[in-house]
Design a protein around this motif. Sequence first.
Motif, PDB file in Angstrom:
ATOM      1  N   PRO A  13       5.804  -2.081 -19.399  1.00 28.50           N
ATOM      2  CA  PRO A  13       4.593  -1.250 -19.546  1.00 28.50           C
ATOM      3  C   PRO A  13       4.189  -0.650 -18.197  1.00 28.50           C
ATOM      4  CG  PRO A  13       3.982  -3.564 -19.498  1.00 28.50           C
ATOM      5  CD  PRO A  13       5.491  -3.528 -19.462  1.00 28.50           C
ATOM      6  N   LEU A  14       4.878   0.387 -17.801  1.00 26.70           N
ATOM      7  CA  LEU A  14       4.686   0.980 -16.479  1.00 26.70           C
ATOM      8  C   LEU A  14       3.471   1.903 -16.439  1.00 26.70           C
ATOM      9  CD1 LEU A  14       8.381   1.974 -15.698  1.00 26.70           C
ATOM     10  CD2 LEU A  14       7.062   0.183 -14.526  1.00 26.70           C
ATOM     11  N   GLN A  15       2.823   1.917 -15.285  1.00 26.54           N
ATOM     12  CA  GLN A  15       1.825   2.946 -15.021  1.00 26.54           C
ATOM     13  C   GLN A  15       2.546   4.301 -14.930  1.00 26.54           C
ATOM     14  OE1 GLN A  15      -1.317   2.810 -15.091  1.00 26.54           O
ATOM     15  NE2 GLN A  15      -2.086   0.822 -14.386  1.00 26.54           N
ATOM     16  N   PRO A  16       1.874   5.417 -15.224  1.00 23.45           N
ATOM     17  CA  PRO A  16       2.543   6.722 -15.267  1.00 23.45           C
ATOM     18  C   PRO A  16       2.723   7.377 -13.900  1.00 23.45           C
ATOM     19  CG  PRO A  16       0.258   7.000 -15.859  1.00 23.45           C
ATOM     20  CD  PRO A  16       0.467   5.512 -15.655  1.00 23.45           C
ATOM     21  N   PHE A  17       2.838   6.576 -12.852  1.00 21.84           N
ATOM     22  CA  PHE A  17       3.015   7.123 -11.510  1.00 21.84           C
ATOM     23  C   PHE A  17       3.887   6.170 -10.702  1.00 21.84           C
ATOM     24  CE2 PHE A  17      -0.858   4.590 -11.554  1.00 21.84           C
ATOM     25  CZ  PHE A  17      -0.724   3.779 -10.447  1.00 21.84           C
ATOM     26  N   VAL A  18       4.292   6.635  -9.528  1.00 15.14           N
ATOM     27  CA  VAL A  18       5.122   5.836  -8.612  1.00 15.14           C
ATOM     28  C   VAL A  18       4.358   5.657  -7.307  1.00 15.14           C
ATOM     29  CG1 VAL A  18       7.307   5.729  -7.347  1.00 15.14           C
ATOM     30  CG2 VAL A  18       7.244   6.731  -9.641  1.00 15.14           C
ATOM     31  N   ILE A  19       4.341   4.446  -6.789  1.00 16.13           N
ATOM     32  CA  ILE A  19       3.742   4.214  -5.473  1.00 16.13           C
ATOM     33  C   ILE A  19       4.779   4.504  -4.403  1.00 16.13           C
ATOM     34  CG2 ILE A  19       2.720   2.535  -3.902  1.00 16.13           C
ATOM     35  CD1 ILE A  19       1.600   1.048  -6.274  1.00 16.13           C
ATOM     36  N   GLN A  20       4.491   5.460  -3.555  1.00 18.31           N
ATOM     37  CA  GLN A  20       5.335   5.754  -2.395  1.00 18.31           C
ATOM     38  C   GLN A  20       4.871   4.808  -1.280  1.00 18.31           C
ATOM     39  OE1 GLN A  20       6.518   9.976  -1.206  1.00 18.31           O
ATOM     40  NE2 GLN A  20       5.056   9.472   0.384  1.00 18.31           N
TER      41      GLN A  20
ATOM     42  N   GLU B  91       0.850  -1.184   0.000  1.00 12.14           N
ATOM     43  CA  GLU B  91       0.000   0.000   0.000  1.00 12.14           C
ATOM     44  C   GLU B  91       0.884   1.232   0.000  1.00 12.14           C
ATOM     45  OE1 GLU B  91      -3.076   0.282   2.863  1.00 12.14           O
ATOM     46  OE2 GLU B  91      -3.889  -1.722   2.455  1.00 12.14           O
ATOM     47  N   GLY B  92       0.320   2.330  -0.454  1.00 12.07           N
ATOM     48  CA  GLY B  92       1.076   3.576  -0.471  1.00 12.07           C
ATOM     49  C   GLY B  92       0.277   4.706  -1.096  1.00 12.07           C
ATOM     50  N   ILE B  93       1.006   5.745  -1.484  1.00 12.07           N
ATOM     51  CA  ILE B  93       0.414   6.931  -2.093  1.00 12.07           C
ATOM     52  C   ILE B  93       0.926   7.058  -3.519  1.00 12.07           C
ATOM     53  CG2 ILE B  93       0.116   9.440  -1.944  1.00 12.07           C
ATOM     54  CD1 ILE B  93      -1.158   7.972   0.364  1.00 12.07           C
ATOM     55  N   ALA B  94       0.038   7.314  -4.459  1.00 15.14           N
ATOM     56  CA  ALA B  94       0.440   7.507  -5.851  1.00 15.14           C
ATOM     57  C   ALA B  94       1.045   8.901  -6.018  1.00 15.14           C
ATOM     58  CB  ALA B  94      -0.766   7.344  -6.778  1.00 15.14           C
ATOM     59  N   ARG B  95       2.275   8.948  -6.527  1.00 14.47           N
ATOM     60  CA  ARG B  95       2.964  10.214  -6.748  1.00 14.47           C
ATOM     61  C   ARG B  95       3.425  10.311  -8.197  1.00 14.47           C
ATOM     62  NH1 ARG B  95       4.557  12.727  -2.023  1.00 14.47           N
ATOM     63  NH2 ARG B  95       4.806  14.496  -3.450  1.00 14.47           N
TER      64      ARG B  95
END
Length: 238
Positions: free
Chosen positions: A174-181, A134-138
């Motif tokens: 094929p990455l999503q355009p965000f990073v999970i913090q 779990e985390g925050i999308a950045r």
Amino acid sequence: MKFRLIPALLILVVMAVTVRLGFWQLDRAHQKEALEVNIMQFENAPAQAVSAAPVELKDIEFHRVKARGSFVADKVVYLDNRPYNDQPGFYVVMPFKLSDGGYVLVNRGWLPRNMNNRETIAPYTTPQGEIEIEGIARADASRAYELGQGGSAAHQSIRQNLDVTAYAAETGLPLQPFVIQQSSDDGDKLVRDWPAPTSGVERNYGYMFQWWGMAAAALVFGLYAARRAGKKAPAPGA
């Protein structure tokens, strides 16, 4: 009282520009305050599940998210010059293969730097097999000031910054355009004491008052200069 045209115009231009810049900073402050309200709402909302289905950054940034899959440890990137409590270190950023086949980058946490050898990575563990995080999308894994291309000639996994789109092209993932913090703990010895996503709205208000102060100073100077010019002007018929 006589006014000289060119100096008067210059003062009016300075006032117009500085007043406009002050309102621009005020508008930026209001935008950031609205964003802070949204962030608080996102933090209290249920975590959204991340899958291989493409998601636009604007629709998920700052939301709580969860993902199920496994880490791709051989494609790890260490972001350099990320201090924590005044101690130099790295952020550990690693692709995460989602259960349905997609990928997303995860900022797993912070590691201290080896002070004797800056390219020696402190030991940490990576969970094996499928897990849930779990985390925050950045929008990114944090950005630091960079001269040139950053990175290390001897250790190419150490970089200054990491662009999601460029890394997707580099790896073919094929990455999503965000990073999970990442906020969930999996016993990997990484520090996840993330700084709050503050917007720095107080700086915008400070700049606003500075610009408006310059406008007021220009007005006062203009009136003072005009008064002095009026006193020096010869009287009619002299």
